[in-house]
Structure formats: C-alpha cells, structure tokens
Design an enzyme around this catalytic site. Structure first.
Site, short mmCIF file in Angstrom:
data_model
loop_
_atom_site.label_atom_id
_atom_site.label_comp_id
_atom_site.label_asym_id
_atom_site.label_seq_id
_atom_site.Cartn_x
_atom_site.Cartn_y
_atom_site.Cartn_z
CG ASP A 1 -1.80 1.22 1.31
OD1 ASP A 1 -2.64 1.38 0.39
OD2 ASP A 1 -1.64 2.01 2.25
CG HIS B 1 3.55 6.31 -4.34
ND1 HIS B 1 2.57 5.38 -4.65
CD2 HIS B 1 2.92 7.31 -3.70
CE1 HIS B 1 1.41 5.83 -4.23
NE2 HIS B 1 1.59 7.00 -3.65
CG ASP C 1 -7.80 3.14 -3.76
OD1 ASP C 1 -8.27 3.05 -2.62
OD2 ASP C 1 -6.64 2.78 -4.05
#
Length: 1643
Positions: A531, A534, A632
C-alpha cells in the site's frame, strides 16, 4: 534436446541499469556477455542470486561469477560469458568492476524473477497472465464464520486471486488502511463473542487454495499507523513527532492556526468579514484567503522561528569587542544559524565570525566609540537584510500553504467530484489536520503552541499522506522538506506517519514490529500488495520483503505505484522485487485510450517473430495487474454509464496480463464502496435460483458474463488448458487491438503454437447512450481464418420494472439491468451477426447487425485446413534445422534424417564458392552472370546489401528483436510472394546451389498457403535457420583458427566468403593446363574429368583398344609378320600416344576455356565486378587474412599463379582486367605479391611446392603479344626471379595506350612539353644500389596505394596525383628487405635455385646475393628513414622536419618536403622486416603514430598538422580549393582502416622485442590492442554489410563515398587477431572448448 530458455545481457562499461527492468522466469538461465567497451578489461562480475536453490537469499551476499567461453580462442574475450541458472524468485542485483577489485563498481543492474504460484493438491502452476483478482474490503465480510460464503462469490465468478484489505484491528476512522495494531486480528470478526485468530484465517486460505484453486493476497501497510495505536503512545519515537522532528513545529503551528480558524468559521466568528459557515461560492473562498493572508497569519509572527533578534546580537557584539579576545579561523561570511529546537527568536549567528568580519577599522571614524558605532550599524544593516530574506522565504511558504488550503476547501465544498459538504463543522472542517494532537492538548492557539515544547512534544505526530509530483525517493517528513509547511500533502488525518530512520538501529522497536507483521502475513498469504508504495521508504520495504521471502520464497508482490515516471517505477520494482503494478481501466476517457492500454500492458503482436531459445534480454515494462475498477475508484455507473460495465470488463479480460476487479462491480453496485465510510456487509453466494437477500447468484448484474470472461482470460493466459497429453500449455500470447469505430473495439488473442485465435468485439458506452437499444452501423470485420464457434454473445438491457434501493445492511447492485446471453453456439445461430467465409477460404467476414451499447461477442477462430497442412510442412522443414517445432497435437517435430532432400545434406555438398552465391554477392556481381538477377529492392526500404541470404538476414536481425511487423520488409512479405520466389530462383540458376534453391522453393510453396499475417514470422524462421546452418558450414570448411575462433574471428572470416567468388566479367587469367593437381574449378556446365578420373578414363580406353586387338588377332598377326619386332613396338606406342593426345587436348581445351578461379573483390559495392574488381595490391594485402588464415590454400595458390601469369616489366598489375587489359602503373603490387608467396610457403603445409608450380605467362617478354594458357609456361620460381632481376637491372617503359583511353584524368602533356622529362604514363622502377633501396615513380604519377589522381578542372588538380610518393617508399623498402632475407634462406636450404641478382651500378655489372642486398638495406635504413627525437648533426633538411621521433614516409621524393610527412606506412615495413628497425626507435615512432594518427577505426593518412591535411573525403565537391575538389583529400587525412592492422601488429611485435628490457610492456600492448579492436568488433557486428569500411572521416565518422565493405580492411584486422592468438605471453583466457570450465585469468 535441451529446451532451457537463455537470455543474455550485454554488459557495458560504466552502465547503470538500476532503472531498467528485466524479467525472467525460474528455470531459465541468465547469461552475461561482455560488450565491446569491456572486451579489453579485466572484468569481475558479482551477483546476489543464490548459486543453488537451497541457498537462502541475502541481499548483501554476492557471489563472484566465473567466466566461460564457447570458442577455443585464447586471445580475445568476445565469446566470454558467465551464466546463472535462475532458481529463486525475487529481484537480484549484479555489479561488475574493471580494476580487479570487489568494491569499485563500474556498472550494475537488476533482474526480476517471477514467482511460481501453485494451487490445488497437485500444485498446478498458474502464470501471472492468467490471474483474475477481486478486491474485497475485509471489514465488509462480517463475522469470520460468514467469510466463506461471502468469499465464494469470487470463486464462483471465476476469480483465482482474492485481495483482502488488512484484517488487523483498525483505528478510529474505521478506514481499511488505518491499522491500529498490526499484530492483532480485528475483533469485529469474532463470532458472537468467541475469539478468532490469524490461525483461523490461515486454515481458510489453505482450504481456498486446496479446494477452490484460489490464491489470497492482502496489503502490507508500512507507512503509517492509526491515530489511536496504543503501541505508538508507548513508543512515540516510532512516529514523526515534534521532539524527534522539531523542524515540523512551524508546520504544526500553521496547522493549528488553520484548525482554530476553521472552528471560528464554524462558530460564525468571521461572518463580519464575509465568511459564513456555509461555503457555497467561490467568493467566500477568496475571502478566506484574503483574511488568512492579511489578518490571521501576520498576527502569529511565524518569522520569529527563522530570524534572529538583532538587538540581542548587537549587544553580544559590543560585549565581544570589549573582551578583545583573539578570534581563530578566517571566516568569509556570516549567516543565520537555524535553532535546531525551532523556538521563537532562538536562531543565532557565529559570533566569532561576526567579530572577525565586522570589528574592523572604519575609515573616517575619529574615535573608538565612533568606530564601534559604525561597526554596529553595518552589522545591524546586514542582520536586517538576512532577517528579511528569511521572512520572505517563509512568506513564500505561507502563501503556497494558503493557496493549497483554499484548493482543498474548493474540492471539499464546491467541486462536483468532491464530497460537497455544505457547512463548516467540527466534523467537516475547512481542511483536515496535518497533525495528530492528543485531545487533552487541544485549546486556544497559545495553549496548543505551548505543547510544542517539553516532553509533550513527542506525543504530537505528523499525519501521513502522499504528495503529488514529489520525489518518492525522498522522505517528505524529514528535515529539508517543506511539504507540511506548504500544505502540499494529500493528508490522511487518521494515521500517523512512521519514522524508521536509515537502519534498524535507528528505531529498533518499529523495525522489529513491522518485521513480525510482515512475516506473519507471508505465512498466511500467497501474495501481498504494498500500500502507498511510492511513499514507503524504499530501504524499509526492501528489508521487510526480504524477511517475507524467507518465509515464502514465491511471494507474489503487487504494488500501487505513482512515481511519475516509468524509469522511477522500475527502480522501485527492481529494489523491491515487485511482480505486478496495479493499473486502472478507469483512467482512460475513451474506448480508444482503453484499447491503447490493452495493447500496452502485455503480449506480443499477432504474427510475432519466433524468438530463438538463446536471445537478448530485452528491457520490458512492468507486468500489469489491470483492474476494470479498483477499490479506490468510484463506480463506473456513476462516472460513465451502466452500459459500459460489461464491455469494459470484457476488454480488460482480453489483456495479456493479470486482471482484476472490485467486489461489487459484477453486481453493478452504483456507488463507491468506500474503504473508510462503508460499513455494510457483502452478500453471500447462492447456488439456487431466485435467492433472497442477502444472497446472490449468477443472475445478479453482469455476474454470469463476468464468469465467462474470467474463464476466457484464464484460458488465454495459459493457466488451465493443456494441449492433450503435451506438457506445454497453450498460450495465447499475441495481441492485436483494432479500433473499429469510436465506441467499438476488437481485441484478438492469438496462440502462436496452434494458431487459434480468440477475437472479442465490444461496444462501449463511455457516455450514457441516448438510445441503448439502437444499433449503430459497424463496419464489416474481416477475421483471419474460419469461425469455429461463437464462445458467447451478450447484450446489456435496462428495464423499468425494477428500481434500485440502497440496502441498509448489505451492499447491493442495480436490479434494473439484465443480460441476454448465448454461449458456445455455431455462427449460424448468432442473434448478433452474420458470417461469410471468403472465396479463398482464408478469412471470414463478420457483419454485426444487432450490436447495441453494452454488447460483447467472442469468436473462436481456426486456420483453414490447407493453411494448417502448410504450416505442418513448414515446421517439418524447420525441424531439419534442429528446431524443436511442434505439430498441432504437441508432438515434437525434429527431422534428424540425412537423405539427399534434407537441408543439412544439401548444405554438406556446398563449397565456399557456392556459399558465396548463397549468402552474399552484391548487385554488380549478380548482374555480371547475365542470368537476369540483381539485388532485391524492398519498397519503402530500398535495396538489400546482398542478393544472398546475408542481405535479408541483416534486415531481419534488426526487425526480429523488436517485432517490427510494420517494417517495409514485413509489408512486402504480406503483400506477395516475390521475395521467397527471388531467393529460390536465383539459387536454382547455379549448378552448385540448384538443390538448395529447390529446397527453398518446395518450402516456400507451403509458405504461400499460410495466412499473410503469419508469413513474416515463418519466413524469418526459414531464412534465419538456413543462414545459421550455412554460416556454420562455412566455418567448418575453414581453418581451425576460424572454426574454433571467437565470434569476432568468425565474423571477419566471413569476409573470405563475402569477397572471394567467381564473377563472370572479372575472371582471373587462365592457369596453365599443365598445372599439377589440384586443378582450379570450372565454370558451371563444364564437363571435364578430374586428374584422378582422367586416369581411369584413359585406362578404360586403353583396355578397349586391347579388346579390339584381341578380336582382330588374326589381322594383327598378319601385319606383324610384315614388320620387324621393333617396328611393331613403335607402331603400338605411336597409336597409344595419338589416342591419349587427342583426349588430353580435348580436356585441355575445356580446361583452358572454362576455368572459374575465385578472385578477391577489393570492396563493395564500388570494386566488385568487371575491370574494377581485381586490384593487384588490394588482392595481396588481403590474401593472407582472407585466404591463408582461413585455410583456403588452393584458392590462394590459384590467385598467386594467375597474377604471376600477368607479370610484365617485372611488375604485377595494378588493375588486372583479366590480364590482357592490365595496367602496370603501380610499384607496390609486386612486393605485396612476393610477400604473399612468402606467407604461402610459410603457412601452407608443403607450401614450398608452389615455387615449382607452372605459370602460364601471358607476356613471356615485355613486348610480346598475349599468349594463351600453356603456350608459354614457366615455374613460379622463374617468374619470381624475373621480377627481382628486372628491378635490379632497372625498369623503364611507357604505359600502352597512354592517354584518356586508360585514364580520363591523366594526360601525356608532360611528355610532349618536356621531351626528356618523365611523363604521367612513364614508369621507371629500379634499385639505388648505393643504398639497396627500390625506388620509382615521378611527381606526375602515383605508384603506391595512395593513388588518388586529381580530376577537377575548376581547381586545377586534374591529372595531378595527390600523393606521388615517388623515390623510395618506406613500406616497399620493408617488403623488399623481407623478400631478400626469405629468398636467401630458401636458396641456402636448396629450395630456390638463385642466390641473388645481377646489378648494374655506375656502368658496372655485379652479382649481388640476396643476403648482401638485404644487408645493404639494413645498413642504410635507419640512417635514411629515422627522424631523431632531437636534432643531430648531419641530418637531412632539418628545416622540413615537422615531427620528430618518426620514420619518414619516403626517401628522395621529388616533392622533397613530403619525405618527412608523418603517414601510417612505416608500420608495414616493421611487420614484414622488423630487424631493419632499432626497437627503441620503432617504439617511439609507433607511439607518435598512436598519438597523432590513430582513429577509432583507422589511421589518419596524414599528420593533422600538415598543411595538406583534410580529414574528410567527398568525391562530389567541385570547387576552386584544390585540396578538396573532387575528393583530392582521399589519402590526405581520412582515416583508412587497413593500415591499423599493420600498426597493431607492429606494436605487438616490438612489444615482444622490448619485453625483456621493459617488463610489462607486452601486457600493456595486448590490452591496448584489445581495447582498440572493440570498435572494429562493433562495426563488423552492426554494419549492414557485416564488414569493415574502406575509410572513415575524422574521428571515425562514416564516409558515404568509400566502400562500406573493404577486403583488406577485414583481412588486416583478422591478421591482428591471428597474431594475438599465436602470442603465448598474451594468454588472457584459459582456452577450452568446454563451456563449463573456461575462466578468465588475470591479464
């Protein structure tokens, strides 16, 4: 046969590939090979991939890899490789050094190995491309005992990977990703008070895998923990708090300012300034910004955290002056030092620096107090300036913060896509907080600021979030970042950002806790999703995933990654071993863009080339897990249309990658199932019809359709269908996307083994359709092949009979949409389309008649039977190459028979001359045959370089690795059968290749029956396989040096086949019919017995005559009675002679008229046929490398003897022109010819026999008319002696037919104007017997290889030689000396009948032995040619010496200034006559040549400092500048390639001589030579001619006017490699033909 896949990766010096992605599979081998830049380096290679499967992976443990080689070469490293068997999944790093160290990394990279995923009791393996994932919010599964029924929905709908959001205890927000305790199972899953554990989950996951064949994935959340995590309160050091991160204090204060302001707005305290609690207009938002900037923020004086108290510093400054203490150091400036605790007015300056720089004398100050005051004023001024700079910087941050604050308000309150809050409240503030503040700390702004200091600061944590367009490699919460202050964070107010530090020791508790969490997860789940990857510190994720893979080596790692660029994505993938990146089909706004994503995310193009088992490891893009909707995203029903749900999902399922969906998509849930706010449960699965709430079955939404397309995707990805009993799985790995119209997309998945195709057509609805039941016109679709069946056809419909009502307890979908569906039907029963097979049976036309929005149809396509049969025949043919081809049933097809029709049998009969035809020949060579063939032209591309297979193979080698099916070659192949027909027919017209042509014709007949889109692939397989075998056969016919040589050696050796061939209009002079065997080859169609066969024929005829005599015995007896015994014997002998002589004459005549000796083309394409093909000097410079080193001794013999036959005036022709049209205008060819004879005698077994070979002299005397073969024969030894004696006596003649007839640019004006002066056509050659030097030429002609004759009337250089080089040219002195020493040895050994020559000097005739001649040369050479490094007394013309430490180019040239020019000719003399040279002088001169003349590929032909130097050659230029007009600069600077061979050989030779006096010089030289040759390796491997050029321009720039392929260039570089190979001390690789035990030894 072994079928292990091998991928080779080329290492290049200084190359960092950490951002390049390479993917491999377990069971493959990774082979590292050295690129040209490393061929001369001592490379040590290290990798952290375990050597054995049972070895654990340790990221920091590297193993040194050993080098091997597949060749027997001991001199170069072009075939050196190292190989790793891939036994473990994960990401692995390699690096290499070039300085013999372990740590000085010169280059590095990563490779990613996919995991092996298994399901079921039989461990059935799933490929990544056949995964179908469904995301499930774990909190919506209800009590644990209800999980199985709810999860079975995924199984029943065809998913084989279930993604569960975290199953741990959640925080106060109940967000699925805000975990309160990573080590506690979420208590909401307890069964009626009975506790459940992770062990229960583990058992369920195992059952799902074992019985359902379903894998499970969950998230790993490393970045943050919930705001109410109890462990975080116990260990506050684990978060970014205001104690360990005081740089965040100002951001915290700003956060509290905004929070207090938001509360005040909610309370109506700012209504008087136009800011009510209701935020409904943009005007209100602007008012907020105005108030914040002008009232709220200025009142807080936040600059005090960054500025200094000027008065305090002035006071301390004055105190320091009074102290009058010494100040150490010498500071250059004063700056504000930030207070590390970030308190108001606590910043400072370095007082020592202040005193040093400001307490100075001040001009004009009349007293001490006045001086101090001036100093203080200047300091105050500078401090205020520094404060102003700090304040302005802060104001910039605050202004940006306000801008971002307002943008968030707009999104929350005004944006239609936002939550659209109406009023500001405590629950719905203007913006969520950036910091987590304990409830007890809340109060007024002053109170909240007070908690920034002291022990309370450690309980105030920074929230986590993510930053758009930020550098993901930087932690945005660490010092140096202003993300929190500028409000650039998309914050998650329910989660604290975790602070790991750089290593576990920085925060031991956090690292251990997260490691435990990771290991626990890896024990249960087959896969993890990273999750917010980045924003996760990359070193943290590395550490945790290493721990996870120790638990589960085949862990499937997925990530959402938003780094902003593919290369940065790759860095994360490489470092972390991410197997798939989540991609979203919700991002494209049109069907066209969706189709582009399907094309992008995997698969080869339909009809892709068959890649070899051993192939380059090509960079790739990240494997995709392609979702039609992620958890999402909002529902497409809300953002697009309900009618696009099915077509979008169907199109995604056709992507050649993993696919995914969100639970609820299939049931058409019309809203976002939100990870934070959703608290209802999913329905469970029902196997019965008409289930009631809370159950669903296949009839809900598009569930039935989704099951079909999931099953289809599974089959296409090679996951579950096996081809009969074959072990290999059918893989529809090729993809084609066709945008039929704006809304309609067709996707083809093709199986390259069976050539079955699945074609899915979908009608999307990215906007709500005006009339959902209307069919728009869709153009007819042509499908390659025959439609076997329609797998399914589905339409989406809406009904008004039902209305959606959102269920309060269970997540429910739209009831008012339904499907009409048919599956597995013949085309005739379709309600959507009609189909019609085209007349040739090769394609089917589909007309979509009923294709409304939301429609999908899938066709299964097979090849027509005739195409299937044709492909089977082609595969049988390919099986003759050794390919492991398969039939449709999966049976291996490998033809090992060796009958006459087998390809290998045909090839085994081919000679190198046949291979010249089959592989090479350029346009003019081919046209010279007169058989109607030329080079093949590819429309849109141009001519191929060669008519033979090398021409098309070169193009294919560039097209194949990139699968460039749009290349003009592929278009040409698809458009017609012209190229295959050309290949076969041009081979069929030659006797030697007719069977090869027939083989191609037979196979190409089948190729024409193949669907056109498959032809490039199969054509490439045929041509490439044939070329490889033909090339290997060529090597097998050559010497061991070539057959066992490196790739570089073999690539150069192919020049022997390329340049050496028979060309009808460029024949060599005919050899004597009396030549001893072996005899030269004959032209096609000529019939003559070989010497052996001739003997047998003669015997048979003699036997026949005897039989006749026996039958007529009586008549013979009567005749004998009339003759004496002697007369009878004489008569019999005469009859036999007459019979034999008739037969021999017939054979001699055939032999004389039909010889087909191979000749050496000087270069392609300019010097390949007619009179321009055969050049004397070019031939004999190239002969050693192209014929002798390759073992082509017979061809070398014929060439030597043919040119010998054309000798005239003691010279070998410059241009041969069949001998009878020869020009004798060069002085050097004869000496290179003699050197070739010497090389032949020394290198060929029993080579001395050539000296006795019969030469058919065309011109027995200089003025004789041309003689036919055998009319005047001489042994070669006599021809050699004649050449030497002619030189000794002096040669002087005028070229026959002088004038434009033989040279359009040369004139004989000089002769007519100066009656007794030498003319351009006057040849004079001789020996200066006072020195022993051969000399010749004049300033009007050019008799050496630098033979450019001017041709510009405008510039006035027409008929003028650019480089006459008359007098004594240095290379000819060396060549003549070499011949003398050699002949002296032959004579003494009894192999040469002459001891010397007769000289004529000063009117005296004198016998000069070869040894005396040599000694005379040696005595004078250094004195005459060496230019000393320092001026010496008595040296000639010192004023003309431009460079010292060199050897002159000529001696006694008419243009005397050219004697001392630096040119690359003296190394030739060094190689052939090294003893002429002082070794130290030689080394110095070679160093000068290296420094001044050496280019990347060749040698500059003139010193760049010379006035005449021009580094470019352009034969088109017509101008007034004589130096460049019409290419006058040909040899005046451009870099010629062939001299570099002699230069490098000379370096090697003299390094050997000097090694004893200069230890190490040989090693350095070998390294230098290998380094230099790396460019030649690149050139020969990458050139479209697969050769080396004639010359280049400055610094290796390509020259378009020279030959791109030149014989002597190739030969001379091959000579260097041969010399290296035979240099014992240069061994750098332990030689072995074994590919297992060869290792690189230290240089």
């Amino acid at each position: 046969m072994a079928t292990c896949q091998v991928r080779f990766l080329t290492l290049n010096k200084g190359e960092n590939l950490e951002r390049t992605l390479y993917r491999l599979e377990k069971g493959w081998h990774l082979r590292f090979v050295l690129g040209p830049s490393l061929h001369a380096s001592t490379v040590r290679l290290f990798c952290n991939h375990p050597r054995e499967q049972d070895e654990p992976f340790e990221r920091t443990t590297y193993y040194e890899l050993q080098w091997k080689s597949s060749s027997g070469s001991k001199s170069d490293s072009h075939d050196v490789y190292s190989e790793i068997p891939i036994v473990l999944a994960g990401s692995f790093n390699y690096y290499f050094t070039v300085d013999n160290s372990r740590s000085n990394v010169n280059g590095q990279g990563y490779f990613l190995v996919d995991p092996t995923l298994s399901v079921g009791t039989g461990d059935e393996q799933l490929t990544l491309d056949c995964l179908q994932c469904q995301s499930v919010l774990a909190k919506c599964l209800g009590p644990f005992h209800e999980w199985e029924g709810r999860l079975y929905v995924a199984k029943a709908t065809g998913y084989n990977l279930i993604h569960l959001t975290p199953i741990q205890a959640l925080g106060t927000s109940n967000s699925s990703y805000s975990i309160k305790d990573q080590l506690q199972f979420n208590p909401i899953f307890n069964n009626h008070g009975a506790g459940c554990t992770f062990e229960d989950v583990d058992r369920l996951i195992q059952k799902m895998n074992r019985e359902w064949h379903v894998l499970c994935m969950t998230d790993l959340v490393y970045n943050h923990s919930a705001d109410n995590s109890p462990w975080l309160e116990e260990h506050p050091e684990c978060g970014f708090n205001l104690e360990n991160s005081p740089h965040l204090k100002t951001a915290y204060l700003l956060d509290r300012i905004f929070a207090n302001f938001s509360r005040e707005v909610a309370d109506g305290k700012w209504k008087h300034r136009g800011i009510p609690p209701e935020i409904a207009t943009e005007e209100t938002v602007k008012k907020i910004g105005e108030v914040l900037r002008t009232h709220v923020l200025p009142d807080q004086k936040m600059h005090e955290f960054y500025t200094v108290s000027v008065d305090d510093i002035i006071k301390r400054f004055k105190h320091g002056i009074e102290e009058n203490r010494p100040i150490p150091g010498n500071p250059s400036s004063v700056s504000i030092i930030q207070d590390p605790t970030f308190q108001r007015n606590a910043c400072r300056v370095d007082m020592d620096a202040v005193l040093k720089l400001y307490n100075t004398d001040r001009p004009g100050a009349t007293s001490r107090s006045q001086r101090i005051q001036v100093c203080c004023d200047m300091l105050r001024r500078d401090l205020e300036t520094m404060n102003s700079e700090k304040t302005n910087a802060l104001l910039d941050h605050l202004n940006e913060a306000v801008t971002n604050f307002l943008a968030n308000i707009r999104w929350r309150f005004l944006d239609p896509k936002g939550p659209k809050h109406k009023i500001v409240t405590k629950k719905d503030p203007l913006m969520h907080d950036y910091f987590i503040v304990p409830e007890k700390f809340l109060g007024s702004l002053a109170i909240e600021e007070g908690y920034m200091y002291g022990d309370s600061a450690k309980f105030i944590f920074a929230c986590n979030g993510w930053v758009m367009h930020d550098d993901p490699l930087k932690n945005f919460a660490e010092p140096g970042s202003n993300v929190y202050l500028r409000r650039e964070l998309v914050g998650w107010g329910d989660s604290a950002k975790l602070r790991y530090g750089k290593k576990p020791e920085d925060c031991p508790y956090l690292w251990q806790r997260m490691k435990d969490y990771t290991e626990m997860t890896a024990r249960m789940f087959h896969s993890v999703r990273l999750d917010n990857c980045h924003s996760t510190p990359i070193h943290v994720a590395e550490y945790m995933l290493d721990a996870a893979r120790k638990i589960r080596p085949d862990l499937y790692v997925v990530a959402e990654l938003f780094t902003g660029g593919e290369h940065l994505d790759n860095l994360f993938i490489n470092r972390l071993g991410i197997n798939s990146l989540i991609r979203e089909a919700m991002s494209p706004e049109t069907s066209r863009k969706l189709g582009a994503l399907i094309h992008r995310y995997g698969g080869q193009p339909v009809g892709a080339f068959v890649q070899p088992r051993i192939q380059p490891l090509m960079p790739t893009m990240a494997h995709a897990l392609f979702f039609d909707q992620t958890h999402d995203n909002p529902s497409p029903i809300k953002t697009l249309s309900a009618f696009t749900m099915l077509p979008n999902a169907a199109l995604v399922s056709m992507a050649c990658c993993a696919t995914g969906s969100n639970r609820g998509y299939d049931q058409m849930v019309p809203h976002h199932i939100h990870v934070v706010t959703e608290d209802r449960k999913y329905p469970s699965w029902a196997d019965w019809d008409f289930p009631d709430r809370p159950y669903i079955n296949q009839t809900f939404g598009i569930t039935r359709a989704k099951t079909l397309i999931n099953n289809l995707h599974f089959m296409l990805g090679a996951g579950g269908v096996k081809t009969g009993s074959a072990s290999d799985r059918r893989n529809f790995s090729q993809v084609y996307v066709d945008q039929i119209d704006e809304d309609t997309v067709s996707v083809t998945r093709h199986n390259p083994v069976t050539h079955e195709s699945i074609v899915l057509v979908a009608r999307t609805a990215f906007n709500e359709p005006e009339d959902p039941e209307k069919t728009a016109h869709v153009r007819p679709i042509t499908l390659e092949g025959v439609v076997e069946t329609i797998l399914f056809e589905i339409q989406t419909f809406h009904t008004d009979a039902y209305e959606y009502v959102k269920d309060a307890d269970f997540i429910n979908g739209l009831p008012d949409y339904y499907l009409k569906l048919q599956e597995n039907i013949p085309p005739s029963l379709s309600k959507m389309c009609t189909t019609k097979v085209q007349p040739d049976g090769m394609a089917t036309v589909v007309n979509l008649q009923t294709f409304t929005p939301g429609s999908v149809i899938a066709f299964k396509i097979a090849l027509p039977s005739k195409a299937q049969k044709a492909i089977l025949e082609i595969r049988r043919g390919l099986g003759q190459f050794g390919y492991l081809m398969r039939s449709y049933s999966g049976r291996t097809m490998f033809d090992e028979t060796f009958d006459t029709s087998n390809f290998r049998a045909i090839v085994s009969d081919l000679s190198l001359a046949d291979l010249n035809i089959a592989l090479f020949r350029n346009r003019s060579e081919e046209e010279a045959d007169g058989k109607g063939f030329g080079v093949y032209n590819i429309p849109g591309f141009g001519d191929m370089t060669f008519c033979g297979l090398r021409g098309v193979s070169t193009v294919l080698s560039n097209v194949r690795p990139r699968n460039d099916l749009g290349h003009p070659l592929c278009n040409n192949l698809r458009d017609g059968d012209w190229l295959p027909a050309y290949i076969a027919k041009r081979l069929q017209v030659h006797e030697g290749t007719i069977h090869l042509g027939n083989w191609f014709e037979n196979l190409f007949k089948h190729l024409s029956q193949v669907p056109r889109y498959l032809i490039p692939s199969y054509f490439d397989a045929i041509i490439t396989g044939a070329y490889v075998i033909l090339r290997s056969h060529a090597y097998s016919l050559m010497s061991d040096f070539v057959a066992d040589g490196s790739t570089f050696v073999q690539a150069l050796a192919m020049g022997s086949v390329m340049f050496c061939g028979y060309v009808k209009d460029a024949e060599l002079p005919q050899l004597s019919p009396n030549l001893a065997p072996p005899k030269p080859p004959l032209k096609e169609g000529s019939k003559i017995a070989t010497p052996e066969k001739s003997g047998k024929v003669t015997a048979q005829k003699k036997g026949g005559e005897n039989s006749v005599q026996q039958k007529g015995q009586k008549k013979v007896s009567e005749e004998n009675q009339a003759c004496s015994t002697q007369q009878k014997e004489q008569k019999k002998e005469l009859e036999e002679k007459q019979t034999c002589s008739v037969e021999e004459k017939e054979q001699k005549k055939v032999f004389e008229e039909n010889q087909a000796c191979l000749s050496i083309a000087a270069g392609f394409p300019h010097f390949s046929s007619s009179y321009m093909r055969n050049w004397g000097r070019d031939t004999f410079i190239a002969l050693r490398g192209l014929l002798l080193l390759t073992g082509r001794y017979n061809e070398a013999r014929y060439v030597i003897l043919a040119y010998a036959g054309a000798m005239r005036h003691g010279l070998i022709p410059n241009l041969l022109n069949k001998g009878i049209g020869a020009r004798y205008n060069c002085r050097d060819a004869v000496w290179f010819w003699l050197q070739s004879i010497q090389d032949y005698c020394n290198m060929v077994p029993e080579g001395l026999a050539i000296l006795k070979d019969t030469v058919a002299r065309i011109y027995p005397t200089d003025d004789a008319e041309p003689q036919g073969p055998g009319e005047h024969d001489q042994p070669l030894v006599e021809v050699v002696q004649e050449a030497l004696q002619k030189h000794a006596a002096g040669i002087k003649f005028r070229e026959r037919r002088a004038g434009a007839a033989i040279d359009e640019h040369m004139t004989d004006k000089g002769h007519s104007r100066h009656k007794h002066s030498p003319d351009r056509f006057d040849m004079e050659v001789g020996v200066k017997w006072d020195l022993g030097f051969v000399y010749g030429g004049n300033e009007h002609n050019c008799g050496t290889w630098m033979d450019k004759m001017g041709s510009s009337n405008l510039a006035g250089n027409s008929g003028k030689p650019a480089t006459p080089r008359d007098g004594s040219a240095v290379e000819l002195i060396g060549l003549s000396a070499s011949s003398m020493l050699w002949l002296d040895g032959l004579h003494k050994a009894g192999h040469y009948p002459y001891s010397g020559v007769t000289s004529y000097f000063n009117g005296n005739e004198e016998q000069v032995s070869f040894l005396d001649w040599y000694n005379l040369i040696k005595k004078n050479f250094e004195f005459c040619f060496w230019v000393n490094t320092e001026p010496v007394e008595g040296e000639q013309a010192p004023e003309l010496i431009a460079k010292r430490g060199i050897y002159k180019d000529t001696y006694f040239a008419t243009q005397f200034w050219t004697n001392t020019q630096l040119r690359p000719n003296f190394p030739i003399a060094m190689v052939v006559a090294p003893d002429l040279f002082n070794p130290d002088h030689a080394w110095t001169a070679l160093g000068m040549a290296q420094k001044i003349l050496l280019g990347p590929l060749g040698m500059k032909t003139l010193d760049p400092d010379d006035w005449s130097y021009v580094p470019y050659y352009d034969n088109r230029i017509e101008c007034a500048d004589a130096k460049i007009a019409k290419g006058f600069s040909y040899h005046q600077g451009p870099e010629w390639v062939w001299p570099i061979g002699y230069f490098l050989r000379a370096k090697l030779l003299f390094a050997k001589k000097l090694e004893s006096s200069r230890p190490g010089i040989l090693k350095e030289t070998v390294l230098f030579i290998r380094t230099t040759l790396t460019r030649h390796y690149e050139e020969v491997m990458n050139s479209s001619w697969r050769s080396l050029p004639e010359l280049t321009n400055h610094n290796g720039e390509p020259n378009m006017f020279g030959c791109p392929a030149q014989a002597w260039s190739v030969s001379c570089v091959l000579d260097v490699l041969y010399d290296l190979e035979n240099l014992d001390n240069s061994v750098t690789i332990t030689p072995s033909k074994s590919t297992e035990n060869l290792v690189v030894a230290p240089l």
